[in-house]
Design a protein around this motif. Structure first.
Motif, PDB file in Angstrom:
ATOM      1  N   ILE A   1      10.556 -72.119 -67.570  1.00 50.08           N
ATOM      2  CA  ILE A   1      11.340 -71.732 -66.403  1.00 50.08           C
ATOM      3  C   ILE A   1      12.509 -70.890 -66.869  1.00 50.08           C
ATOM      4  N   MET A   2      12.704 -69.713 -66.244  1.00 48.95           N
ATOM      5  CA  MET A   2      13.855 -68.849 -66.517  1.00 48.95           C
ATOM      6  C   MET A   2      14.994 -69.205 -65.574  1.00 48.95           C
ATOM      7  N   VAL A   3      16.199 -68.868 -65.992  1.00 46.12           N
ATOM      8  CA  VAL A   3      17.372 -69.213 -65.202  1.00 46.12           C
ATOM      9  C   VAL A   3      17.309 -68.482 -63.861  1.00 46.12           C
ATOM     10  N   GLY A   4      17.471 -69.274 -62.744  1.00 43.96           N
ATOM     11  CA  GLY A   4      17.459 -68.683 -61.420  1.00 43.96           C
ATOM     12  C   GLY A   4      16.112 -68.097 -61.040  1.00 43.96           C
ATOM     13  N   GLU A   5      15.072 -68.622 -61.594  1.00 43.28           N
ATOM     14  CA  GLU A   5      13.751 -68.047 -61.366  1.00 43.28           C
ATOM     15  C   GLU A   5      13.306 -68.245 -59.914  1.00 43.28           C
ATOM     16  N   GLN A   6      12.749 -67.217 -59.338  1.00 43.38           N
ATOM     17  CA  GLN A   6      12.180 -67.264 -57.995  1.00 43.38           C
ATOM     18  C   GLN A   6      10.910 -66.415 -57.981  1.00 43.38           C
ATOM     19  N   VAL A   7       9.818 -67.034 -57.479  1.00 44.20           N
ATOM     20  CA  VAL A   7       8.542 -66.334 -57.373  1.00 44.20           C
ATOM     21  C   VAL A   7       8.109 -66.390 -55.912  1.00 44.20           C
ATOM     22  N   THR A   8       7.855 -65.244 -55.352  1.00 48.91           N
ATOM     23  CA  THR A   8       7.439 -65.163 -53.947  1.00 48.91           C
ATOM     24  C   THR A   8       6.188 -64.292 -53.871  1.00 48.91           C
ATOM     25  N   VAL A   9       5.162 -64.820 -53.156  1.00 44.56           N
ATOM     26  CA  VAL A   9       3.908 -64.093 -53.003  1.00 44.56           C
ATOM     27  C   VAL A   9       3.733 -63.765 -51.526  1.00 44.56           C
ATOM     28  N   TYR A  10       3.522 -62.471 -51.236  1.00 48.51           N
ATOM     29  CA  TYR A  10       3.307 -61.999 -49.868  1.00 48.51           C
ATOM     30  C   TYR A  10       1.868 -61.495 -49.746  1.00 48.51           C
ATOM     31  N   ASN A  11       1.349 -61.609 -48.500  1.00 49.12           N
ATOM     32  CA  ASN A  11       0.069 -60.957 -48.224  1.00 49.12           C
ATOM     33  C   ASN A  11       0.353 -59.566 -47.688  1.00 49.12           C
ATOM     34  N   VAL A  12      -0.680 -58.847 -47.311  1.00 46.40           N
ATOM     35  CA  VAL A  12      -0.499 -57.472 -46.860  1.00 46.40           C
ATOM     36  C   VAL A  12       0.236 -57.414 -45.537  1.00 46.40           C
ATOM     37  N   SER A  13       0.285 -58.560 -44.829  1.00 50.35           N
ATOM     38  CA  SER A  13       1.022 -58.590 -43.559  1.00 50.35           C
ATOM     39  C   SER A  13       2.476 -58.966 -43.769  1.00 50.35           C
ATOM     40  N   GLU A  14       2.913 -59.030 -45.029  1.00 53.06           N
ATOM     41  CA  GLU A  14       4.294 -59.337 -45.417  1.00 53.06           C
ATOM     42  C   GLU A  14       4.654 -60.776 -45.071  1.00 53.06           C
TER      43      GLU A  14
ATOM     44  N   LYS B   1      -9.010 -63.018 -56.333  1.00 45.23           N
ATOM     45  CA  LYS B   1     -10.458 -63.111 -56.583  1.00 45.23           C
ATOM     46  C   LYS B   1     -11.270 -62.791 -55.340  1.00 45.23           C
ATOM     47  N   ASP B   2     -10.686 -63.054 -54.191  1.00 44.55           N
ATOM     48  CA  ASP B   2     -11.403 -62.732 -52.952  1.00 44.55           C
ATOM     49  C   ASP B   2     -11.064 -61.323 -52.473  1.00 44.55           C
ATOM     50  N   HIS B   3     -10.526 -60.481 -53.411  1.00 47.13           N
ATOM     51  CA  HIS B   3     -10.270 -59.058 -53.179  1.00 47.13           C
ATOM     52  C   HIS B   3      -9.183 -58.809 -52.135  1.00 47.13           C
ATOM     53  N   GLN B   4      -8.263 -59.743 -52.029  1.00 46.11           N
ATOM     54  CA  GLN B   4      -7.118 -59.525 -51.165  1.00 46.11           C
ATOM     55  C   GLN B   4      -5.950 -58.983 -51.996  1.00 46.11           C
ATOM     56  N   THR B   5      -5.135 -58.152 -51.344  1.00 45.50           N
ATOM     57  CA  THR B   5      -3.968 -57.595 -52.023  1.00 45.50           C
ATOM     58  C   THR B   5      -2.786 -58.536 -51.850  1.00 45.50           C
ATOM     59  N   LEU B   6      -2.227 -58.955 -52.958  1.00 41.33           N
ATOM     60  CA  LEU B   6      -1.066 -59.839 -52.960  1.00 41.33           C
ATOM     61  C   LEU B   6       0.134 -59.065 -53.499  1.00 41.33           C
ATOM     62  N   LEU B   7       1.259 -59.274 -52.830  1.00 40.03           N
ATOM     63  CA  LEU B   7       2.507 -58.638 -53.253  1.00 40.03           C
ATOM     64  C   LEU B   7       3.400 -59.715 -53.844  1.00 40.03           C
ATOM     65  N   VAL B   8       3.633 -59.617 -55.161  1.00 37.52           N
ATOM     66  CA  VAL B   8       4.357 -60.674 -55.878  1.00 37.52           C
ATOM     67  C   VAL B   8       5.735 -60.148 -56.275  1.00 37.52           C
ATOM     68  N   VAL B   9       6.759 -60.935 -55.945  1.00 37.02           N
ATOM     69  CA  VAL B   9       8.138 -60.608 -56.316  1.00 37.02           C
ATOM     70  C   VAL B   9       8.674 -61.741 -57.177  1.00 37.02           C
ATOM     71  N   VAL B  10       9.097 -61.404 -58.402  1.00 39.01           N
ATOM     72  CA  VAL B  10       9.635 -62.403 -59.332  1.00 39.01           C
ATOM     73  C   VAL B  10      11.041 -61.975 -59.718  1.00 39.01           C
ATOM     74  N   SER B  11      11.983 -62.888 -59.628  1.00 39.23           N
ATOM     75  CA  SER B  11      13.371 -62.599 -59.988  1.00 39.23           C
ATOM     76  C   SER B  11      13.915 -63.721 -60.851  1.00 39.23           C
ATOM     77  N   ALA B  12      14.895 -63.370 -61.703  1.00 33.22           N
ATOM     78  CA  ALA B  12      15.537 -64.361 -62.576  1.00 33.22           C
ATOM     79  C   ALA B  12      16.763 -63.707 -63.219  1.00 33.22           C
ATOM     80  N   ILE B  13      17.491 -64.536 -63.930  1.00 33.85           N
ATOM     81  CA  ILE B  13      18.681 -64.068 -64.671  1.00 33.85           C
ATOM     82  C   ILE B  13      18.400 -64.193 -66.161  1.00 33.85           C
ATOM     83  N   ASP B  14      18.567 -63.104 -66.886  1.00 38.67           N
ATOM     84  CA  ASP B  14      18.336 -63.114 -68.344  1.00 38.67           C
ATOM     85  C   ASP B  14      19.603 -63.577 -69.041  1.00 38.67           C
ATOM     86  N   ARG B  15      19.924 -64.870 -68.878  1.00 34.04           N
ATOM     87  CA  ARG B  15      21.163 -65.400 -69.453  1.00 34.04           C
ATOM     88  C   ARG B  15      21.137 -65.303 -70.975  1.00 34.04           C
ATOM     89  N   TYR B  16      20.018 -65.561 -71.572  1.00 30.64           N
ATOM     90  CA  TYR B  16      19.916 -65.508 -73.027  1.00 30.64           C
ATOM     91  C   TYR B  16      20.100 -64.073 -73.523  1.00 30.64           C
TER      92      TYR B  16
END
Length: 471
Positions: free
Chosen positions: A66-79, A123-138
């Motif tokens: 886990i990275m500091v302040g880590e956030q992972v968000t997955v969107y479909n094509v409909s946002e 795998k089912d050929h859907q488009t996923l929009l992935v947003v990952v954020s964190a703080i590089d404290r190290y």
């Protein structure tokens, strides 16, 4: 500010600027490396999260770093959010998601939070929009540490560079201080002293050599000046002593008119001798002055030769002077020099007078000729030849010294300044004077003046001259 401080300051500023640019480059490049590495980690986090979610159905947090302040968000094509970690979501705009749908990965940063958005295919050929954020404290902590190290290292190096620059400037200028001290110690009483430099092959050694050459010329001029004053005083004292003796003898008792007349004639002769000597000294001083102070105008060499001959024959009717012309130029301007008329006439008159005075029959010959280059006269040549007793070889190196007279001329009236004056005058106009003489076979004097093509005369040589110069 002295040269040492200026050199130290310039050296320190130069090195400090180079080191500052170097430290800024290191900091910038390391920050770019940290940023690229962290975005790579965010990208890997996004890929791992999506694969685990598809394979397992959930993402086990305990199994992933886990990275500091880590956030992972997955969107479909409909946002619509179909997966997220944490209580909050890294805010993104619809425009941002639209750019992800086009297949582009986007890196963004807000303060210390860095985020990456990437489009992935499930795998089912859907488009996923992935947003990952964190703080590089190290990474930021290492960047802060590097910044402090570079800053303190640059300041410490600046102190070292300043000390080294001061020592370097001191060592470089030490010969200058030595030269200054030696120059200050040289005066008229020890003008024979010369500068010494430890380093023999650098610019300061060349400077010292130049000073030594200048001191040698000054010493020669100083010695010649003292000799000149001594001889001039002696030459002036002799006629004064003769006049005083004649007048004292005449006043001791009453004399006949014939005796008084004889005495006055003797005194008059000595006065004329003093006037001649004074005129010669004035001409010599005038010729030795700055050439720029003289008045120059175009003069014809042939006319000056005839004028000098006329003046001599008028005072000495027994003199016989023949003037001969060879290969005269087509243009009269080629007979012209830019010169001071009276001085150049005096030079010619001195050469003619010497030739006649030391010839047994009082005769001499003058010849004027020209040398040409590509059908254009390049120089005018004058020859003054007599049939006198000649000059001994031992006296030839000294004949241009003021007041120098050979032993075999003791019976001939003169002061020994004629040739010295003539040589200097000819020098003024870039001329050359050469004498060939053998005892019992006469003397020949060669005088050459350069001519400037198309004008017929040459600019005078504006150079300083000291009594005692040699040809």
């Amino acid at each position: 500010m002295n040269i040492r401080a200026r050199l130290t300051l310039l050296f320190s500023l130069l090195v400090a600027s180079i080191m500052l640019l170097f430290t800024i480059a290191i900091y910038y490049l390391y920050n770019q490396f940290r940023e690229a590495e962290f975005y790579q980690r965010l990208n890997e986090k996004a890929l791992t999260t999506v694969r685990l979610r598809e394979d397992v159905g959930d993402v086990p947090k305990a199994d992933l770093p886990i990275m500091v302040g880590e956030q992972v968000t997955v969107y479909n094509v409909s946002e619509q959010i179909i997966y997220k970690t944490g209580q909050t979501v890294f805010p993104v705009s619809s425009e941002f998601l639209n750019q992800l749908r086009s297949g582009k990965s986007i890196n963004i940063r807000r303060g210390d939070i860095e985020a990456i958005g990437i489009p992935l295919r499930s795998k089912d050929h859907q488009t996923l929009l992935v947003v990952v954020s964190a703080i590089d404290r190290y990474g930021f902590s290492k960047l802060d540490g590097l910044r402090e190290i570079l800053a303190f290292g640059w300041l410490f190096s600046l102190v070292i560079v300043g000390i080294a620059g001061w020592l370097f400037a001191s060592d470089a200028l030490r010969p200058v201080a030595e030269i200054t001290e030696q120059v200050n110690s040289i005066s008229a009483t020890n003008i024979h002293a010369r500068l010494r430099v430890g380093r023999q092959h650098d610019e300061l050694a060349q400077l010292a050599s130049t000073f030594n050459n200048m001191l040698a010329r000054l010493e020669e001029a100083f010695v010649a000046q003292r000799s000149f004053v001594s001889h001039a005083s002696h030459e002036l004292r002799t006629p004064l002593a003769v006049m005083m003796g004649q007048l004292e003898v005449a006043l001791m008792q009453a004399r006949t008119p014939e005796v008084y007349e004889t005495t006055l004639e003797t005194v008059l002769g000595e006065v004329r001798r003093m006037i001649s000597l004074s005129n010669g000294l004035l001409d010599l001083a005038r010729a030795n002055s700055d050439a720029a102070t003289l008045s120059y105008r175009p003069v014809r060499i042939d006319e000056l030769l005839w004028q000098a001959r006329t003046n001599l024959v008028r005072k000495n009717p027994e003199y016989q002077i023949d003037i001969d012309f060879e290969n005269l130029p087509d243009q009269e301007d080629d007979l012209t020099l830019l010169a001071d008329e009276s001085l150049l006439r005096t030079a010619f008159q001195n050469l003619m007078e010497n030739g006649c005075k030391y010839s047994a029959d009082g005769s001499m010959m003058v010849r004027i000729s020209f040398a040409s280059e590509q059908d254009t006269p390049s120089e005018v040549r004058l020859l003054f030849a007599d049939n006198g007793s000649g000059i001994p070889a031992i006296d030839l190196p000294h004949i241009f010294e003021p007041f120098y007279r050979s032993e075999n001329t003791a019976g001939v009236r003169g002061h020994g300044i004629g040739l010295a004056l003539t040589y200097r005058i000819i020098q003024l106009y870039r001329g050359r004077l050469h004498i060939e003489s053998q005892e019992g076979k006469g003397t020949t004097v060669f005088v050459t003046f350069p001519l400037r093509a198309g004008v017929g005369y040459e600019q005078p040589l504006l150079a300083n001259y000291t009594v005692g110069d040699r040809i």
